[in-house]
Design a protein around this motif. Structure first.
Motif, PDB file in Angstrom:
ATOM      1  N   ALA A  34       1.059  -1.309  -0.085  1.00 13.09           N
ATOM      2  CA  ALA A  34      -0.015   0.104  -0.093  1.00 13.09           C
ATOM      3  C   ALA A  34       0.888   1.410  -0.001  1.00 13.09           C
ATOM      4  CB  ALA A  34      -0.935   0.057   1.187  1.00 13.09           C
ATOM      5  N   LEU A  35       2.057   1.346   0.923  1.00 14.35           N
ATOM      6  CA  LEU A  35       2.802   2.575   0.920  1.00 14.35           C
ATOM      7  C   LEU A  35       3.792   2.592  -0.477  1.00 14.35           C
ATOM      8  CD1 LEU A  35       4.467   2.300   4.333  1.00 14.35           C
ATOM      9  CD2 LEU A  35       3.516   4.268   3.140  1.00 14.35           C
ATOM     10  N   LEU A  36       3.973   1.483  -1.011  1.00 12.57           N
ATOM     11  CA  LEU A  36       4.635   1.542  -2.403  1.00 12.57           C
ATOM     12  C   LEU A  36       3.665   2.008  -3.347  1.00 12.57           C
ATOM     13  CD1 LEU A  36       6.758  -1.816  -2.333  1.00 12.57           C
ATOM     14  CD2 LEU A  36       7.523   0.483  -1.773  1.00 12.57           C
ATOM     15  N   GLN A  37       2.526   1.527  -3.276  1.00 14.36           N
ATOM     16  CA  GLN A  37       1.678   2.245  -4.497  1.00 14.36           C
ATOM     17  C   GLN A  37       1.302   3.758  -4.149  1.00 14.36           C
ATOM     18  OE1 GLN A  37      -1.827  -0.315  -3.995  1.00 14.36           O
ATOM     19  NE2 GLN A  37      -0.778  -2.170  -4.959  1.00 14.36           N
ATOM     20  N   ALA A  38       1.246   4.161  -2.839  1.00 13.94           N
ATOM     21  CA  ALA A  38       1.076   5.375  -2.616  1.00 13.94           C
ATOM     22  C   ALA A  38       2.272   6.399  -3.177  1.00 13.94           C
ATOM     23  CB  ALA A  38       0.605   5.774  -1.262  1.00 13.94           C
ATOM     24  N   ALA A  39       3.333   5.683  -3.038  1.00 13.15           N
ATOM     25  CA  ALA A  39       4.619   6.568  -3.505  1.00 13.15           C
ATOM     26  C   ALA A  39       4.720   6.570  -4.859  1.00 13.15           C
ATOM     27  CB  ALA A  39       5.983   5.795  -2.738  1.00 13.15           C
ATOM     28  N   ALA A  40       4.279   5.511  -5.652  1.00 10.88           N
ATOM     29  CA  ALA A  40       4.242   5.436  -7.161  1.00 10.88           C
ATOM     30  C   ALA A  40       3.159   6.357  -7.542  1.00 10.88           C
ATOM     31  CB  ALA A  40       4.135   4.124  -7.708  1.00 10.88           C
ATOM     32  N   ALA A  41       2.260   6.752  -6.900  1.00  9.09           N
ATOM     33  CA  ALA A  41       1.017   7.511  -7.629  1.00  9.09           C
ATOM     34  C   ALA A  41       1.575   8.925  -7.218  1.00  9.09           C
ATOM     35  CB  ALA A  41      -0.278   7.173  -6.638  1.00  9.09           C
ATOM     36  N   ALA A  42       2.418   9.456  -6.288  1.00  9.47           N
ATOM     37  CA  ALA A  42       2.574  10.538  -5.838  1.00  9.47           C
ATOM     38  C   ALA A  42       2.994  11.640  -6.820  1.00  9.47           C
ATOM     39  CB  ALA A  42       3.522  10.879  -4.568  1.00  9.47           C
ATOM     40  N   ALA A  43       2.747  12.643  -7.401  1.00 10.78           N
ATOM     41  CA  ALA A  43       3.088  13.627  -8.477  1.00 10.78           C
ATOM     42  C   ALA A  43       4.463  14.283  -7.827  1.00 10.78           C
ATOM     43  CB  ALA A  43       2.280  14.333  -9.211  1.00 10.78           C
ATOM     44  N   SER A  44       4.323  14.782  -6.590  1.00 11.53           N
ATOM     45  CA  SER A  44       5.198  15.701  -5.889  1.00 11.53           C
ATOM     46  C   SER A  44       5.787  14.856  -4.572  1.00 11.53           C
ATOM     47  CB  SER A  44       4.402  16.973  -5.656  1.00 11.53           C
ATOM     48  OG  SER A  44       3.669  16.669  -4.572  1.00 11.53           O
ATOM     49  N   ALA A  45       6.808  15.493  -4.235  1.00  7.61           N
ATOM     50  CA  ALA A  45       7.549  15.164  -2.975  1.00  7.61           C
ATOM     51  C   ALA A  45       6.852  15.097  -1.629  1.00  7.61           C
ATOM     52  CB  ALA A  45       8.890  16.102  -3.011  1.00  7.61           C
ATOM     53  N   ASP A  46       5.692  16.151  -1.564  1.00  6.70           N
ATOM     54  CA  ASP A  46       4.805  16.281  -0.426  1.00  6.70           C
ATOM     55  C   ASP A  46       3.959  15.184  -0.394  1.00  6.70           C
ATOM     56  OD1 ASP A  46       6.513  18.382   0.468  1.00  6.70           O
ATOM     57  OD2 ASP A  46       5.077  19.758  -0.665  1.00  6.70           O
ATOM     58  N   GLY A  47       3.560  14.398  -1.575  1.00  6.51           N
ATOM     59  CA  GLY A  47       2.785  13.281  -1.524  1.00  6.51           C
ATOM     60  C   GLY A  47       3.218  11.845  -1.287  1.00  6.51           C
ATOM     61  N   VAL A  48       4.779  11.976  -1.079  1.00  4.65           N
ATOM     62  CA  VAL A  48       5.029  10.655  -1.076  1.00  4.65           C
ATOM     63  C   VAL A  48       5.100  10.374   0.671  1.00  4.65           C
ATOM     64  CG1 VAL A  48       7.454   9.418  -1.076  1.00  4.65           C
ATOM     65  CG2 VAL A  48       6.775  11.147  -2.833  1.00  4.65           C
ATOM     66  N   PRO A  49       4.666   8.918   0.962  1.00  4.57           N
ATOM     67  CA  PRO A  49       4.697   8.611   2.182  1.00  4.57           C
ATOM     68  C   PRO A  49       6.021   8.340   2.767  1.00  4.57           C
ATOM     69  CG  PRO A  49       3.829   6.943   0.762  1.00  4.57           C
ATOM     70  CD  PRO A  49       4.006   7.904  -0.208  1.00  4.57           C
ATOM     71  N   LEU A  50       6.427   8.594   3.999  1.00  3.71           N
ATOM     72  CA  LEU A  50       7.870   8.243   4.466  1.00  3.71           C
ATOM     73  C   LEU A  50       7.840   6.882   4.865  1.00  3.71           C
ATOM     74  CD1 LEU A  50       8.873  11.557   6.332  1.00  3.71           C
ATOM     75  CD2 LEU A  50       8.801  11.100   3.967  1.00  3.71           C
ATOM     76  N   ALA A  51       9.135   6.204   4.283  1.00  5.42           N
ATOM     77  CA  ALA A  51       9.084   4.867   4.803  1.00  5.42           C
ATOM     78  C   ALA A  51      10.806   4.495   4.550  1.00  5.42           C
ATOM     79  CB  ALA A  51       8.291   3.681   4.030  1.00  5.42           C
ATOM     80  N   ASN A  52      11.298   3.708   5.485  1.00  2.00           N
ATOM     81  CA  ASN A  52      12.547   3.185   5.058  1.00  2.00           C
ATOM     82  C   ASN A  52      12.594   2.027   6.154  1.00  2.00           C
ATOM     83  OD1 ASN A  52      15.583   2.692   5.489  1.00  2.00           O
ATOM     84  ND2 ASN A  52      15.803   4.802   6.087  1.00  2.00           N
ATOM     85  N   ASN A  53      13.148   0.729   5.220  1.00  2.00           N
ATOM     86  CA  ASN A  53      13.040  -0.656   5.828  1.00  2.00           C
ATOM     87  C   ASN A  53      14.653  -1.048   6.256  1.00  2.00           C
ATOM     88  OD1 ASN A  53      13.431  -1.102   3.014  1.00  2.00           O
ATOM     89  ND2 ASN A  53      12.802  -3.121   3.173  1.00  2.00           N
ATOM     90  N   LEU A  54      15.422  -0.075   5.883  1.00  3.56           N
ATOM     91  CA  LEU A  54      16.650  -0.101   6.659  1.00  3.56           C
ATOM     92  C   LEU A  54      16.907   0.326   7.890  1.00  3.56           C
ATOM     93  CD1 LEU A  54      19.756   0.863   4.149  1.00  3.56           C
ATOM     94  CD2 LEU A  54      18.972  -1.505   5.144  1.00  3.56           C
ATOM     95  N   ALA A  55      15.979   1.065   8.475  1.00  7.13           N
ATOM     96  CA  ALA A  55      15.925   1.906   9.559  1.00  7.13           C
ATOM     97  C   ALA A  55      16.008   0.831  10.961  1.00  7.13           C
ATOM     98  CB  ALA A  55      14.655   2.664   9.988  1.00  7.13           C
ATOM     99  N   PHE A  56      15.372  -0.358  10.979  1.00  7.21           N
ATOM    100  CA  PHE A  56      15.291  -1.196  11.932  1.00  7.21           C
ATOM    101  C   PHE A  56      17.084  -1.867  12.159  1.00  7.21           C
ATOM    102  CE2 PHE A  56      14.882  -5.470  13.598  1.00  7.21           C
ATOM    103  CZ  PHE A  56      14.227  -5.191  15.097  1.00  7.21           C
TER     104      PHE A  56
END
Ligand SMILES: C[C@](O)(CO)[C@H](O)COP(=O)(O)OP(=O)(O)OC[C@H]1O[C@@H](n2ccc(N)nc2=O)[C@H](O)[C@@H]1O
Ligand SMILES: Nc1ncnc2c1ncn2[C@@H]1O[C@H](COP(=O)(O)OP(=O)(O)OP(=O)(O)O)[C@@H](O)[C@H]1O
Length: 355
Positions: free
Chosen positions: A259-281
């Motif tokens: 769901a997050l990857l789809q939301a990122a792919a759909a975002a046209a601008s940086a402000d629409g990109v959901p923040l996620a980082n699976n290296l953080a753990f």
């Protein structure tokens, strides 16, 4: 030794020190053989690491964003005789000077003055500097066989091992600076391929602004509208080695949700990109203090979103305003962390015109 001889010796030593200093002074980087290149930091708004590939690298889907925070790279190219380069090579081999030799025929002598303004006193031998690796790789890609001396002065404001891509950005700045000196466009396919071969982050800095990349993170997919928001960066004293973070990730890989990857792919601008980082753990397992930084930042009034920068060890928060970012940075500094207010930017590694 008489008092006079002693005084003369001291004057001689001072003159030598002054001559060495002058070689690296701002004036030495003026004129047609020299360029000043801006070398920005980045954060990953989205960092989705996938499977480990047979070549040891991991698939990566990432949205990177350049920041206003930047290093400055001054670059000067001097044609030289083969004898001059051979003499420098001899002195370097004897450990008298820190000069790295590269290019297709060992014809490129690269000297680097690293001026660390982050308070960490970073010191990297010229041959290990990503800026040298970039010069060497581009000289080979363009088949430049003539003897040349490249002098680099790198003023660092981006802390190393922060996940802010400082070294990679310096490498991209050298590619762009040398391309301009060698009469090649920074968008030339050989420059782009050289950046991609160096690393994902180097490839991004040629583009800058906000962009989504795939492959192992080096293949440009699309450009997004940059954000104008303010950002605060906080980094504890320790760094995280990128390779170690990827190794720790392999022990407990957890994918970013579809769901997050789809939301990122759909975002046209940086402000629409959901923040996620699976290296953080993985990074937090290597440097447990990172969990404390994350929790502290999330608690700050005016901090909207908090995420680890790449493989760490810096963490960023999007702030309501530059004033809020400055206030949070001041509070973080008083806790003994490195911190800076900055903002997202449309910058890329680029020659500063008109100097
Ligand atoms: C974490 C990021 O900064 C996010 O932008 C990048 O993925 C890493 O960027 P970088 O430091 O420029 O990375 P590189 O110099 O190419 O790689 C450093 C090390 O990270 C690991 N690495 C890097 C990228 C990738 N897709 N898979 C990996 O496994 C490799 O062990 C590699 O030896
Ligand atoms: N020009 C350079 N600037 C900073 N570090 C360099 C440079 N060249 C080589 N290095 C080495 O690379 C290491 C990582 O530095 P860098 O600033 O690129 O880290 P990073 O921001 O965590 O990287 P990334 O986000 O690309 O994973 C340093 O510890 C240093 O030894």
């Amino acid at each position: 030794m008489t008092e006079n001889t002693q005084r003369n010796r001291e004057a001689e030593v001072n003159l030598l020190a002054a001559a060495r200093e002058a070689q690296w002074s701002a004036a030495a980087f003026m004129g047609p053989n020299a360029v000043k290149v801006v070398s920005p930091a980045k954060v990953n708004l989205l960092l989705s690491i996938g499977a480990r590939r047979p070549d040891g690298y991991h698939d990566a889907d990432t949205v990177m964003h350049a920041l206003a925070l930047h290093d400055t790279v001054y670059l000067r190219v001097q044609p030289a005789s083969e004898d001059e380069v051979a003499q420098l090579a001899e002195q370097a081999a004897a450990g008298r000077v820190d000069i790295a030799l590269g290019g297709p025929a060992g014809n490129l002598a690269v000297a680097i003055d690293l001026a660390d303004r982050t308070g960490a006193d970073l010191s990297v031998p010229a041959a290990d500097n990503l800026a040298f690796k970039a010069a060497d790789a581009l000289a080979r890609a363009l088949g430049r066989e003539g003897a040349e001396i490249v002098q680099l002065r790198i003023e660092k404001h981006i802390p190393a091992e922060g996940g802010l891509g400082g070294g990679s950005s310096n490498a991209a700045a050298v590619l762009v600076g040398l391309a301009s000196q060698w009469g090649v466009s920074p968008d030339d396919a050989r420059v782009v391929a050289t950046a991609q071969a160096l690393s994902a982050d180097v490839a991004f800095f040629l583009q800058g602004g906000c962009a989504q990349l795939g492959g192992a993170g080096e293949v440009l997919q699309r450009i997004l509208e940059p954000s104008r928001k303010a950002v605060v960066l906080v980094k504890p004293a320790g760094g995280v080695s990128t390779a170690a973070a990827y190794r720790a990730f392999d022990e407990a890989p957890a994918p970013v949700s579809a769901a997050l990857l789809q939301a990122a792919a759909a975002a046209a601008s940086a402000d629409g990109v959901p923040l996620a980082n699976n290296l953080a753990f993985a990074a937090e397992s290597l440097l447990p203090e990172l969990a404390g930084v994350r929790a502290w930042l999330a608690d700050q009034v005016g901090a909207e979103n908090v995420l680890l920068c790449g493989s760490g060890s810096a963490t960023f928060a999007v702030a309501e305003s530059f004033a809020e970012a400055s206030r949070i940075a001041t509070a973080a500094l008083s806790r003994g962390w490195w911190a800076r207010p900055t903002s997202f930017s449309g910058l890329r590694a680029a020659v500063v015109p008109g100097r």
